[in-house]
Design a protein around this motif. Structure first.
Motif, PDB file in Angstrom:
ATOM      1  N   ILE A 297     -22.092  -1.005  37.944  1.00 23.70           N
ATOM      2  CA  ILE A 297     -20.711  -0.511  38.017  1.00 23.70           C
ATOM      3  C   ILE A 297     -20.591   0.849  37.339  1.00 23.70           C
ATOM      4  CG2 ILE A 297     -18.338  -0.977  37.293  1.00 23.70           C
ATOM      5  CD1 ILE A 297     -19.126  -4.008  37.487  1.00 23.70           C
ATOM      6  N   GLU A 298     -21.220   0.998  36.180  1.00 26.03           N
ATOM      7  CA  GLU A 298     -21.171   2.290  35.495  1.00 26.03           C
ATOM      8  C   GLU A 298     -21.949   3.366  36.239  1.00 26.03           C
ATOM      9  OE1 GLU A 298     -22.554   1.252  31.567  1.00 26.03           O
ATOM     10  OE2 GLU A 298     -20.490   1.011  30.834  1.00 26.03           O
ATOM     11  N   GLY A 299     -22.878   2.959  37.101  1.00 33.15           N
ATOM     12  CA  GLY A 299     -23.659   3.917  37.884  1.00 33.15           C
ATOM     13  C   GLY A 299     -22.945   4.432  39.126  1.00 33.15           C
ATOM     14  N   ILE A 300     -21.793   3.866  39.443  1.00 33.59           N
ATOM     15  CA  ILE A 300     -21.041   4.314  40.630  1.00 33.59           C
ATOM     16  C   ILE A 300     -20.425   5.687  40.356  1.00 33.59           C
ATOM     17  CG2 ILE A 300     -19.019   3.841  42.075  1.00 33.59           C
ATOM     18  CD1 ILE A 300     -19.547   0.861  41.632  1.00 33.59           C
TER      19      ILE A 300
ATOM     20  N   GLY B 294     -11.170   9.665  50.996  1.00 30.55           N
ATOM     21  CA  GLY B 294     -11.111  11.074  50.623  1.00 30.55           C
ATOM     22  C   GLY B 294     -10.605  11.310  49.217  1.00 30.55           C
ATOM     23  N   CYS B 295     -10.610  10.287  48.378  1.00 30.72           N
ATOM     24  CA  CYS B 295     -10.112  10.426  47.006  1.00 30.72           C
ATOM     25  C   CYS B 295     -11.190  10.052  46.003  1.00 30.72           C
ATOM     26  CB  CYS B 295      -8.904   9.520  46.775  1.00 30.72           C
ATOM     27  SG  CYS B 295      -7.456  10.013  47.692  1.00 30.72           S
ATOM     28  N   GLY B 296     -11.109  10.655  44.869  1.00 30.54           N
ATOM     29  CA  GLY B 296     -11.951  10.282  43.750  1.00 30.54           C
ATOM     30  C   GLY B 296     -11.108   9.492  42.761  1.00 30.54           C
ATOM     31  N   PHE B 297     -11.778   8.839  41.839  1.00 25.15           N
ATOM     32  CA  PHE B 297     -11.080   7.995  40.874  1.00 25.15           C
ATOM     33  C   PHE B 297     -11.647   8.216  39.479  1.00 25.15           C
ATOM     34  CE2 PHE B 297     -11.064   6.054  44.996  1.00 25.15           C
ATOM     35  CZ  PHE B 297      -9.731   5.763  45.188  1.00 25.15           C
ATOM     36  N   GLU B 298     -10.849   7.870  38.495  1.00 23.15           N
ATOM     37  CA  GLU B 298     -11.296   7.904  37.106  1.00 23.15           C
ATOM     38  C   GLU B 298     -11.229   6.478  36.577  1.00 23.15           C
ATOM     39  OE1 GLU B 298      -8.943  10.687  34.915  1.00 23.15           O
ATOM     40  OE2 GLU B 298      -9.306  12.281  36.359  1.00 23.15           O
ATOM     41  N   VAL B 299     -12.290   6.053  35.940  1.00 15.94           N
ATOM     42  CA  VAL B 299     -12.321   4.703  35.374  1.00 15.94           C
ATOM     43  C   VAL B 299     -11.521   4.709  34.074  1.00 15.94           C
ATOM     44  CG1 VAL B 299     -13.792   2.892  34.430  1.00 15.94           C
ATOM     45  CG2 VAL B 299     -14.554   4.199  36.425  1.00 15.94           C
ATOM     46  N   GLU B 300     -10.490   3.886  34.033  1.00 17.13           N
ATOM     47  CA  GLU B 300      -9.678   3.766  32.818  1.00 17.13           C
ATOM     48  C   GLU B 300     -10.211   2.678  31.896  1.00 17.13           C
ATOM     49  OE1 GLU B 300      -5.705   3.097  34.303  1.00 17.13           O
ATOM     50  OE2 GLU B 300      -5.284   5.241  34.326  1.00 17.13           O
ATOM     51  N   ASP B 301     -10.742   1.589  32.521  1.00 16.85           N
ATOM     52  CA  ASP B 301     -11.203   0.475  31.699  1.00 16.85           C
ATOM     53  C   ASP B 301     -12.121  -0.414  32.526  1.00 16.85           C
ATOM     54  OD1 ASP B 301     -11.359  -1.202  29.456  1.00 16.85           O
ATOM     55  OD2 ASP B 301      -9.731  -2.470  30.194  1.00 16.85           O
ATOM     56  N   ILE B 302     -13.093  -1.011  31.872  1.00 12.91           N
ATOM     57  CA  ILE B 302     -13.936  -2.036  32.473  1.00 12.91           C
ATOM     58  C   ILE B 302     -13.859  -3.245  31.548  1.00 12.91           C
ATOM     59  CG2 ILE B 302     -16.247  -2.721  33.202  1.00 12.91           C
ATOM     60  CD1 ILE B 302     -16.902   0.214  33.672  1.00 12.91           C
ATOM     61  N   ALA B 303     -13.424  -4.371  32.106  1.00 13.78           N
ATOM     62  CA  ALA B 303     -13.273  -5.583  31.287  1.00 13.78           C
ATOM     63  C   ALA B 303     -13.955  -6.745  31.994  1.00 13.78           C
ATOM     64  CB  ALA B 303     -11.799  -5.886  31.070  1.00 13.78           C
ATOM     65  N   TYR B 304     -14.491  -7.649  31.200  1.00  8.22           N
ATOM     66  CA  TYR B 304     -15.147  -8.827  31.758  1.00  8.22           C
ATOM     67  C   TYR B 304     -14.222 -10.030  31.631  1.00  8.22           C
ATOM     68  CZ  TYR B 304     -18.584 -12.406  32.760  1.00  8.22           C
ATOM     69  OH  TYR B 304     -19.253 -13.460  33.323  1.00  8.22           O
ATOM     70  N   SER B 305     -14.087 -10.798  32.723  1.00 17.10           N
ATOM     71  CA  SER B 305     -13.283 -12.018  32.715  1.00 17.10           C
ATOM     72  C   SER B 305     -14.234 -13.210  32.725  1.00 17.10           C
ATOM     73  CB  SER B 305     -12.378 -12.050  33.951  1.00 17.10           C
ATOM     74  OG  SER B 305     -11.725 -13.295  34.046  1.00 17.10           O
TER      75      SER B 305
ATOM     76  N   TRP C  88     -16.339  -8.636  36.648  1.00 19.97           N
ATOM     77  CA  TRP C  88     -15.951  -7.401  35.990  1.00 19.97           C
ATOM     78  C   TRP C  88     -14.699  -6.871  36.680  1.00 19.97           C
ATOM     79  CZ3 TRP C  88     -18.439  -6.145  31.674  1.00 19.97           C
ATOM     80  CH2 TRP C  88     -19.739  -6.640  31.481  1.00 19.97           C
ATOM     81  N   ARG C  89     -13.722  -6.445  35.902  1.00 18.56           N
ATOM     82  CA  ARG C  89     -12.505  -5.833  36.435  1.00 18.56           C
ATOM     83  C   ARG C  89     -12.507  -4.366  36.011  1.00 18.56           C
ATOM     84  NH1 ARG C  89      -8.531  -8.866  38.452  1.00 18.56           N
ATOM     85  NH2 ARG C  89      -8.849 -11.122  38.406  1.00 18.56           N
ATOM     86  N   VAL C  90     -12.503  -3.504  37.015  1.00 22.94           N
ATOM     87  CA  VAL C  90     -12.547  -2.059  36.756  1.00 22.94           C
ATOM     88  C   VAL C  90     -11.183  -1.480  37.098  1.00 22.94           C
ATOM     89  CG1 VAL C  90     -13.701   0.102  37.303  1.00 22.94           C
ATOM     90  CG2 VAL C  90     -14.995  -2.050  37.357  1.00 22.94           C
ATOM     91  N   ARG C  91     -10.509  -0.951  36.100  1.00 16.12           N
ATOM     92  CA  ARG C  91      -9.193  -0.328  36.294  1.00 16.12           C
ATOM     93  C   ARG C  91      -9.424   1.134  36.643  1.00 16.12           C
ATOM     94  NH1 ARG C  91      -4.342  -0.351  38.026  1.00 16.12           N
ATOM     95  NH2 ARG C  91      -2.836   0.749  36.755  1.00 16.12           N
ATOM     96  N   LEU C  92      -8.868   1.552  37.795  1.00 18.52           N
ATOM     97  CA  LEU C  92      -9.086   2.906  38.318  1.00 18.52           C
ATOM     98  C   LEU C  92      -7.776   3.671  38.426  1.00 18.52           C
ATOM     99  CD1 LEU C  92     -11.416   1.868  41.275  1.00 18.52           C
ATOM    100  CD2 LEU C  92     -12.136   2.899  39.109  1.00 18.52           C
TER     101      LEU C  92
END
Length: 149
Positions: A39-42, A58-69, A75-79
């Motif tokens: 996930i961090e390698g994406i 056509g959009c890029g994203f910024e990772v705000e948070d990665i949390a494990y449930s 893994w929940r990745v907040r974008l």
């Protein structure tokens, strides 16, 4: 055992689900299909997304948070929405060049028409409306009357 269909892949990493939440997105990755390193390698700045996904193309994203449930074992990745990218624009550039050429030709044609209009207006302004003699008017009237008979 998978809780999701995993029909989505982000840069080749299987993703179980993507949700729109407020002004961002949450991507869910199951632990058995994707590790934290994956996930961090994406490259979220320009992700390659395959499958039916709500992430805008056509959009890029910024990772705000990665949390494990622990309960869902995922893994929940907040974008957050990042920059938009256009990709290959070579075809569009050719269209732009052609349209600019058409615009230049239309402007040249318009300039010629304006010059002709100005020349005709100058001729019209130089004509004295009282210069037409009365005999010419009578001749024109006589011709018109004779043609009607």
């Amino acid at each position: 055992m998978s809780l999701y269909k995993n029909e989505i892949a982000v840069n080749g990493v299987p993703c179980g689900l993507v949700l729109r939440e407020g002004d961002g997105y949450t991507a869910v990755f199951e632990r058995e299909f994707a590790g934290l390193e994956d996930i961090e390698g994406i490259d979220w700045a320009a992700p390659e997304i395959s499958g039916d996904c709500v992430l805008p193309a056509g959009c890029g994203f910024e990772v705000e948070d990665i949390a494990y449930s622990h309960g869902e074992k995922c893994w929940r990745v907040r974008l957050a929405l990042g920059k938009r990218f256009l990709g290959d624009v070579a075809g569009y550039q050719a269209q732009i060049d052609a349209l600019e050429e058409q615009q230049n030709q239309a402007e040249q044609a318009l300039d010629l028409l304006r010059e002709e209009r100005d020349a005709l207006q100058a001729q019209l302004d130089s004509v004295d409306p009282n210069a037409v003699g009365e005999s010419e008017l009578m001749n024109a009237y006589a011709e018109g009357v004779n043609q009607d008979a």
